[in-house]
Design an enzyme around this catalytic site. Sequence first.
Site, PDB file in Angstrom:
ATOM      1  CG  LEU A 124      -1.897  -1.228   1.216  1.00  0.00           C
ATOM      2  CD1 LEU A 124      -2.850  -1.156   2.404  1.00  0.00           C
ATOM      3  CD2 LEU A 124      -2.688  -1.349  -0.083  1.00  0.00           C
ATOM      4  CB  SER A 125       2.564   3.004  -1.638  1.00  0.00           C
ATOM      5  OG  SER A 125       3.434   2.842  -2.689  1.00  0.00           O
ATOM      6  CG  ASP A 171       3.888   3.011  -5.561  1.00  0.00           C
ATOM      7  OD1 ASP A 171       2.961   2.732  -6.340  1.00  0.00           O
ATOM      8  OD2 ASP A 171       4.693   2.164  -5.116  1.00  0.00           O
TER       9      ASP A 171
HETATM   10  P1  ADP Z   1       5.350  -0.660   0.990  1.00  0.00           P
HETATM   11  O1  ADP Z   1       5.768   0.593   0.309  1.00  0.00           O
HETATM   12  O2  ADP Z   1       4.509  -1.543   0.129  1.00  0.00           O
HETATM   13  O3  ADP Z   1       4.704  -0.443   2.318  1.00  0.00           O
HETATM   14  P2  ADP Z   1       8.176  -1.071   1.032  1.00  0.00           P
HETATM   15  O4  ADP Z   1       9.018  -2.254   1.359  1.00  0.00           O
HETATM   16  O5  ADP Z   1       8.346  -0.414  -0.278  1.00  0.00           O
HETATM   17  O6  ADP Z   1       6.658  -1.518   1.272  1.00  0.00           O
HETATM   18  O7  ADP Z   1       8.407   0.051   2.131  1.00  0.00           O
HETATM   19  C1  ADP Z   1       8.356  -0.253   3.520  1.00  0.00           C
HETATM   20  C2  ADP Z   1       9.508   0.416   4.215  1.00  0.00           C
HETATM   21  O8  ADP Z   1       9.307   1.851   4.272  1.00  0.00           O
HETATM   22  C3  ADP Z   1       9.632   0.012   5.673  1.00  0.00           C
HETATM   23  O9  ADP Z   1      10.342  -1.213   5.775  1.00  0.00           O
HETATM   24  C4  ADP Z   1      10.408   1.184   6.260  1.00  0.00           C
HETATM   25  O10 ADP Z   1      11.777   1.084   5.964  1.00  0.00           O
HETATM   26  C5  ADP Z   1       9.847   2.376   5.463  1.00  0.00           C
HETATM   27  N1  ADP Z   1       8.760   3.015   6.233  1.00  0.00           N
HETATM   28  C6  ADP Z   1       7.442   3.031   5.923  1.00  0.00           C
HETATM   29  N2  ADP Z   1       6.731   3.695   6.861  1.00  0.00           N
HETATM   30  C7  ADP Z   1       7.606   4.117   7.786  1.00  0.00           C
HETATM   31  C8  ADP Z   1       7.506   4.845   9.021  1.00  0.00           C
HETATM   32  N3  ADP Z   1       6.323   5.285   9.483  1.00  0.00           N
HETATM   33  N4  ADP Z   1       8.644   5.100   9.697  1.00  0.00           N
HETATM   34  C9  ADP Z   1       9.837   4.669   9.237  1.00  0.00           C
HETATM   35  N5  ADP Z   1       9.992   3.976   8.114  1.00  0.00           N
HETATM   36  C10 ADP Z   1       8.908   3.697   7.390  1.00  0.00           C
HETATM   37 MG    MG Z   2       7.002   0.707  -1.427  1.00  0.00          MG
END
Ligand code: ADP
Ligand code: MG
Length: 384
Positions: A124-125, A171
């Site tokens: 979900l980005s 995204d």
């Molecule tokens: P998606 O974008 O589908 O959720 P991704 O693997 O591309 O999955 O991104 C997830 C990563 O983004 C997490 O592992 C973390 O490193 C970073 N991230 C997302 N939200 C946060 C947050 N609130 N605080 C810190 N890092 C975050």
């Molecule tokens: Mg992502």
Amino acid sequence: MHDPVEFRSQHLARFHADPAIFVAPGRVNLIGEHTDYAEGFVMPVAIDFATLAGISPRSDGKVVVYSENYQQERTFDAATLPAKASNHWSDYPLGVAAILAGEGHKIPAFSLSLWGDVPLGSGLSSSASVEVVTALAILSLIGASYPGPVLARLCQRAENEFVGANCGIMDQFISANGEADHALLLDCRDLSYKLAPIPADVALIIANTMVKHSVAGGDYPTRRRESEAACAVIAKHRPGVPFLRDATLEDLEKWGNEMEPKSLLRARHVISENLRTVAACDALMKGDMAELGRLMAEAHWSYSKDFEGSCAEADTMVELAQDLPGLIGARLTGGGFGGCTINLVEQRHAKAFAEELGRRYATATGIVPQIHICHASGGARKLA
Ligand code: ADP
Ligand code: MG
């Protein structure tokens, strides 16, 4: 969403400075799968799961980033920010800082706190929402701004060049440019876009199969190679077809026999998906939800059968939704091989739909799914 007032007071307590607060949403793609790298169309929606950023200036030359999700703080020197990723969540905000520095901005000392309710790593980005919200926050501190599409491109570069994830533009684009109660038809060729209204009484129910998709796994690049090979065959006959975006189903009829059978199927998905995505936008514009639902169903089975981009669990999740009251359309969304389905559902049936779908899926597969009821929300912005 986490209460921005509480978020502000937590930043204040941690950093002893009153922050400016920004928000950027996660997203779900309504239709248009594996069309982005063919320079085609996608139609995502910003959802009401989002990341908040609080930012305040510092006087000690440091950049301090804190994630409430991870309960972790990291400190850097503003003058010598890391130039490389370290496989840590801070790569995302630091990547944005690095790209902005590359654009000629002097990155000042600041404290940044992040908190999000976009489920991490569920497709979900959350990553794009972190990038976009961080970019808005840093830019506001240095008194600069960019138009939404430019901001999206800078954030995509942070993920491609700094974090090292080979994502498309969708995204970041929808997180930066989404509008409440609208889907966004994006032309991945020139980043022109059109907003299409989603009726307020329609819920977006996102059902996580809990089967992990991995963009790094072999399937995604294989599919991409196969569909690009089909395009190369067409281009031999019609040099004006550099991407499948430019190809037609008639091209496949004429020259499909020169393609590997799998390539032909992959191309048939991409070409038909492009047509469906544009048609889906037209249907939304006309308020023809039945047509939109029909297109979503067609898209799912094209993705599953021709592209072989689904999995048994996602097909099951889509099938189990079919006779539930209130369903408008259901399909697998995202890069494929697992992940989430998107279900458009009449709001008055949303809660019962989500509960019953969850029950049915758990019974059928033995896996307890996560099911989220979302709505089409606004893009990134400063909160008052
Ligand atoms: P998606 O974008 O589908 O959720 P991704 O693997 O591309 O999955 O991104 C997830 C990563 O983004 C997490 O592992 C973390 O490193 C970073 N991230 C997302 N939200 C946060 C947050 N609130 N605080 C810190 N890092 C975050
Ligand atoms: Mg992502």
